[in-house]
Design a protein around this motif. Structure first.
Motif, PDB file in Angstrom:
ATOM      1  N   MET A 116      79.652 -58.871 -71.961  1.00 45.67           N
ATOM      2  CA  MET A 116      79.846 -60.270 -72.224  1.00 45.67           C
ATOM      3  C   MET A 116      81.333 -60.525 -72.424  1.00 45.67           C
ATOM      4  O   MET A 116      82.022 -59.752 -73.082  1.00 45.67           O
ATOM      5  CB  MET A 116      79.085 -60.665 -73.484  1.00 45.67           C
ATOM      6  CG  MET A 116      79.348 -62.071 -73.891  1.00 45.67           C
ATOM      7  SD  MET A 116      78.783 -62.455 -75.550  1.00 45.67           S
ATOM      8  CE  MET A 116      80.112 -61.812 -76.505  1.00 45.67           C
ATOM      9  N   SER A 120      69.120 -66.242 -69.809  1.00 42.74           N
ATOM     10  CA  SER A 120      69.731 -64.942 -69.506  1.00 42.74           C
ATOM     11  C   SER A 120      70.062 -64.156 -70.770  1.00 42.74           C
ATOM     12  O   SER A 120      70.200 -64.718 -71.858  1.00 42.74           O
ATOM     13  CB  SER A 120      71.019 -65.146 -68.709  1.00 42.74           C
ATOM     14  OG  SER A 120      72.040 -65.638 -69.553  1.00 42.74           O
ATOM     15  N   PRO A 121      70.214 -62.851 -70.628  1.00 41.40           N
ATOM     16  CA  PRO A 121      70.622 -62.023 -71.764  1.00 41.40           C
ATOM     17  C   PRO A 121      71.981 -62.458 -72.337  1.00 41.40           C
ATOM     18  O   PRO A 121      72.193 -62.361 -73.537  1.00 41.40           O
ATOM     19  CB  PRO A 121      70.695 -60.616 -71.184  1.00 41.40           C
ATOM     20  CG  PRO A 121      69.786 -60.636 -70.004  1.00 41.40           C
ATOM     21  CD  PRO A 121      69.883 -62.033 -69.458  1.00 41.40           C
ATOM     22  N   VAL A 122      72.869 -62.948 -71.493  1.00 43.64           N
ATOM     23  CA  VAL A 122      74.184 -63.380 -71.985  1.00 43.64           C
ATOM     24  C   VAL A 122      74.028 -64.545 -72.956  1.00 43.64           C
ATOM     25  O   VAL A 122      74.610 -64.544 -74.039  1.00 43.64           O
ATOM     26  CB  VAL A 122      75.110 -63.764 -70.807  1.00 43.64           C
ATOM     27  CG1 VAL A 122      76.380 -64.410 -71.310  1.00 43.64           C
ATOM     28  CG2 VAL A 122      75.427 -62.547 -69.962  1.00 43.64           C
ATOM     29  N   ARG A 123      73.238 -65.535 -72.594  1.00 41.91           N
ATOM     30  CA  ARG A 123      73.025 -66.680 -73.477  1.00 41.91           C
ATOM     31  C   ARG A 123      72.360 -66.222 -74.769  1.00 41.91           C
ATOM     32  O   ARG A 123      72.731 -66.626 -75.860  1.00 41.91           O
ATOM     33  CB  ARG A 123      72.150 -67.726 -72.770  1.00 41.91           C
ATOM     34  CG  ARG A 123      72.095 -69.052 -73.522  1.00 41.91           C
ATOM     35  CD  ARG A 123      70.838 -69.082 -74.341  1.00 41.91           C
ATOM     36  NE  ARG A 123      70.642 -70.389 -74.949  1.00 41.91           N
ATOM     37  CZ  ARG A 123      70.313 -70.540 -76.223  1.00 41.91           C
ATOM     38  NH1 ARG A 123      70.168 -69.515 -77.007  1.00 41.91           N
ATOM     39  NH2 ARG A 123      70.133 -71.734 -76.721  1.00 41.91           N
ATOM     40  N   ASN A 124      71.373 -65.338 -74.657  1.00 42.49           N
ATOM     41  CA  ASN A 124      70.690 -64.839 -75.839  1.00 42.49           C
ATOM     42  C   ASN A 124      71.623 -64.037 -76.736  1.00 42.49           C
ATOM     43  O   ASN A 124      71.574 -64.150 -77.959  1.00 42.49           O
ATOM     44  CB  ASN A 124      69.469 -64.000 -75.441  1.00 42.49           C
ATOM     45  CG  ASN A 124      68.399 -64.839 -74.782  1.00 42.49           C
ATOM     46  OD1 ASN A 124      68.298 -66.039 -75.017  1.00 42.49           O
ATOM     47  ND2 ASN A 124      67.615 -64.215 -73.936  1.00 42.49           N
ATOM     48  N   PHE A 125      72.495 -63.238 -76.133  1.00 42.06           N
ATOM     49  CA  PHE A 125      73.451 -62.463 -76.917  1.00 42.06           C
ATOM     50  C   PHE A 125      74.402 -63.389 -77.666  1.00 42.06           C
ATOM     51  O   PHE A 125      74.677 -63.192 -78.848  1.00 42.06           O
ATOM     52  CB  PHE A 125      74.238 -61.499 -76.029  1.00 42.06           C
ATOM     53  CG  PHE A 125      75.189 -60.643 -76.798  1.00 42.06           C
ATOM     54  CD1 PHE A 125      74.724 -59.568 -77.540  1.00 42.06           C
ATOM     55  CD2 PHE A 125      76.547 -60.915 -76.806  1.00 42.06           C
ATOM     56  CE1 PHE A 125      75.600 -58.778 -78.267  1.00 42.06           C
ATOM     57  CE2 PHE A 125      77.425 -60.129 -77.532  1.00 42.06           C
ATOM     58  CZ  PHE A 125      76.952 -59.056 -78.260  1.00 42.06           C
ATOM     59  N   PHE A 126      74.904 -64.422 -76.977  1.00 42.26           N
ATOM     60  CA  PHE A 126      75.768 -65.396 -77.640  1.00 42.26           C
ATOM     61  C   PHE A 126      75.033 -66.049 -78.804  1.00 42.26           C
ATOM     62  O   PHE A 126      75.591 -66.225 -79.884  1.00 42.26           O
ATOM     63  CB  PHE A 126      76.237 -66.484 -76.667  1.00 42.26           C
ATOM     64  CG  PHE A 126      77.594 -66.252 -76.097  1.00 42.26           C
ATOM     65  CD1 PHE A 126      78.723 -66.351 -76.892  1.00 42.26           C
ATOM     66  CD2 PHE A 126      77.753 -65.932 -74.768  1.00 42.26           C
ATOM     67  CE1 PHE A 126      79.984 -66.137 -76.369  1.00 42.26           C
ATOM     68  CE2 PHE A 126      79.004 -65.726 -74.235  1.00 42.26           C
ATOM     69  CZ  PHE A 126      80.122 -65.820 -75.027  1.00 42.26           C
ATOM     70  N   GLU A 168      74.680 -64.808 -86.381  1.00 41.58           N
ATOM     71  CA  GLU A 168      75.206 -63.806 -87.312  1.00 41.58           C
ATOM     72  C   GLU A 168      76.410 -64.308 -88.097  1.00 41.58           C
ATOM     73  O   GLU A 168      76.644 -63.882 -89.222  1.00 41.58           O
ATOM     74  CB  GLU A 168      75.584 -62.520 -86.560  1.00 41.58           C
ATOM     75  CG  GLU A 168      74.403 -61.728 -86.089  1.00 41.58           C
ATOM     76  CD  GLU A 168      74.783 -60.521 -85.260  1.00 41.58           C
ATOM     77  OE1 GLU A 168      73.908 -59.675 -85.050  1.00 41.58           O
ATOM     78  OE2 GLU A 168      75.950 -60.407 -84.804  1.00 41.58           O
ATOM     79  N   ILE A 227      72.587 -64.898 -80.624  1.00 42.26           N
ATOM     80  CA  ILE A 227      72.463 -63.936 -81.724  1.00 42.26           C
ATOM     81  C   ILE A 227      73.782 -63.799 -82.472  1.00 42.26           C
ATOM     82  O   ILE A 227      73.819 -63.839 -83.704  1.00 42.26           O
ATOM     83  CB  ILE A 227      71.990 -62.568 -81.191  1.00 42.26           C
ATOM     84  CG1 ILE A 227      70.536 -62.667 -80.729  1.00 42.26           C
ATOM     85  CG2 ILE A 227      72.141 -61.476 -82.252  1.00 42.26           C
ATOM     86  CD1 ILE A 227      70.081 -61.492 -79.886  1.00 42.26           C
ATOM     87  N   ARG A 228      74.861 -63.643 -81.742  1.00 42.04           N
ATOM     88  CA  ARG A 228      76.182 -63.487 -82.377  1.00 42.04           C
ATOM     89  C   ARG A 228      76.564 -64.742 -83.164  1.00 42.04           C
ATOM     90  O   ARG A 228      77.115 -64.650 -84.258  1.00 42.04           O
ATOM     91  CB  ARG A 228      77.254 -63.172 -81.327  1.00 42.04           C
ATOM     92  CG  ARG A 228      77.084 -61.827 -80.663  1.00 42.04           C
ATOM     93  CD  ARG A 228      77.378 -60.665 -81.599  1.00 42.04           C
ATOM     94  NE  ARG A 228      78.784 -60.709 -81.948  1.00 42.04           N
ATOM     95  CZ  ARG A 228      79.251 -60.574 -83.186  1.00 42.04           C
ATOM     96  NH1 ARG A 228      78.444 -60.359 -84.185  1.00 42.04           N
ATOM     97  NH2 ARG A 228      80.541 -60.637 -83.422  1.00 42.04           N
TER      98      ARG A 228
END
Length: 60
Positions: A1, A29-35, A41, A37-38
């Motif tokens: 990412m 997408s995993p990128v949107r989901n990762f963002f 946090e 989550i971050r």
């Protein structure tokens, strides 16, 4: 990412994304989901504090 912004955008950390848009090729997408989550946090609500507009995919 990777988070790419113009130097003049004055975005130096994920907290600076509050009220901004983060373009993704696929909202599921995993990128949107990762963002998301971050952002959660660090205390931002990814559903309210940042928008994720869809962009055109580089694949053709």
């Amino acid at each position: 990412m990777r988070l790419l912004v113009p130097e003049t955008a004055n975005i130096r950390s994920l907290k600076d994304l509050k009220g901004k848009s983060v373009a993704v090729t696929d909202p599921a997408s995993p990128v949107r989901n990762f963002f998301a989550i971050r952002l959660a946090e660090i205390g931002l609500d990814p559903e309210k504090d940042v928008s994720f507009p869809r962009t055109c995919s580089a694949k053709r």
